[in-house]
Design an enzyme around this catalytic site. Structure first.
Site, PDB file in Angstrom:
ATOM      1  N   GLU A  83       0.800  -1.259  -0.142  1.00  0.00           N
ATOM      2  CA  GLU A  83      -0.052  -0.051  -0.026  1.00  0.00           C
ATOM      3  C   GLU A  83       0.872   1.246  -0.166  1.00  0.00           C
ATOM      4  O   GLU A  83       0.698   2.182  -0.937  1.00  0.00           O
ATOM      5  CB  GLU A  83      -0.923   0.075   1.226  1.00  0.00           C
ATOM      6  CG  GLU A  83      -1.874  -1.320   1.534  1.00  0.00           C
ATOM      7  CD  GLU A  83      -1.296  -2.119   2.268  1.00  0.00           C
ATOM      8  OE1 GLU A  83      -0.051  -2.740   1.862  1.00  0.00           O
ATOM      9  OE2 GLU A  83      -1.692  -2.708   3.260  1.00  0.00           O
ATOM     10  N   CYS A 109      -2.364  -2.991   7.345  1.00  0.00           N
ATOM     11  CA  CYS A 109      -1.768  -2.955   8.656  1.00  0.00           C
ATOM     12  C   CYS A 109      -2.110  -1.806   9.358  1.00  0.00           C
ATOM     13  O   CYS A 109      -2.371  -0.915   8.693  1.00  0.00           O
ATOM     14  CB  CYS A 109      -0.400  -3.417   8.993  1.00  0.00           C
ATOM     15  SG  CYS A 109       0.658  -2.152   8.331  1.00  0.00           S
ATOM     16  N   CYS A 112       0.012   1.058   7.755  1.00  0.00           N
ATOM     17  CA  CYS A 112      -0.064   1.377   6.343  1.00  0.00           C
ATOM     18  C   CYS A 112      -1.394   2.142   6.337  1.00  0.00           C
ATOM     19  O   CYS A 112      -1.875   3.074   5.568  1.00  0.00           O
ATOM     20  CB  CYS A 112      -0.237  -0.109   5.652  1.00  0.00           C
ATOM     21  SG  CYS A 112       1.025  -0.467   4.911  1.00  0.00           S
TER      22      CYS A 112
END
Length: 204
Positions: A83, A109, A112
């Site tokens: 990402e 996560c 991110c």
């Protein structure tokens, strides 16, 4: 089926992007789009100039090899996540991501997710749920992502079996012509009624 949905289309592209990943732990791909147009792509792997774990073999992981535990993994892993690599690609080429949409093969996560918020991403679609050994931590961040004011959609999506089979057949197939070519030296009569019926049917 005729063709994949937009969700399936972009998720399949994200899976294809993940093939470039140099991480042995997870192969992740990400696509950022706006108005169904691709703005940037990214996959997880070592930052520019750093060695790739895949270069050391299919079972090598730097942070695992030195004994870094899961809670300390971001301090020792050389990889940048898919990402963020997509965000960085857009930044490098001056592409705004305001009100853009992310498709990723894995749920972002927490680190991110914060970058996606800052970049202006408004919708997040992912295939696999992110799971660590700390289930409470995963649940805490999932609840934040699902309820954050700047994210209008946070949704797990999938690829239908029909679309998956179609994609496999396309990859394994050829772009050779499947219908006979028309002869430019032959003069044909245009069937106006057939043309009109097709146009009318397309408008329904």
């Amino acid at each position: 089926m005729n063709r994949p949905s937009w969700h399936e289309y972009f998720l399949m592209l994200a899976k294809l992007v993940s093939a470039r990943s140099t991480c042995n732990s997870r192969k992740i791909g990400a696509i950022i789009v706006r108005n169904n147009r691709i703005l940037a792509t990214g996959y997880n792997g070592a930052v520019h100039g750093a060695p790739h774990c895949t270069d050391r073999g299919p079972d090598f992981c730097l942070r695992r090899s030195i004994g870094a535990h899961d809670g300390d993994k971001y301090n020792y892993c050389l990889s940048s996540h898919a990402e963020v690599n997509a965000i960085d690609q857009a930044a490098r080429f001056g592409i705004s991501l305001d009100n853009a949409v992310l498709y990723c093969t894995l749920e972002p996560c927490n680190w991110c997710f914060k970058q996606l918020i800052q970049a202006g991403i408004r919708e997040i679609y992912f295939e696999e749920a992110y799971e660590s050994r700390n289930k409470q931590f995963d649940l805490y961040w999932r609840q934040i992502m699902e309820s954050h004011d700047n994210i209008s959609v946070f949704e797990q999506v999938s690829i239908s079996e029909a679309s998956r089979e179609m994609m496999i057949s396309v990859i394994e197939g050829s772009s050779a012509r499947t219908m006979p070519a028309t002869d430019p030296n032959e003069s044909g009569v245009i069937e106006a009624s057939s043309l009109q019926s097709f146009i009318h049917a397309s408008k329904k």
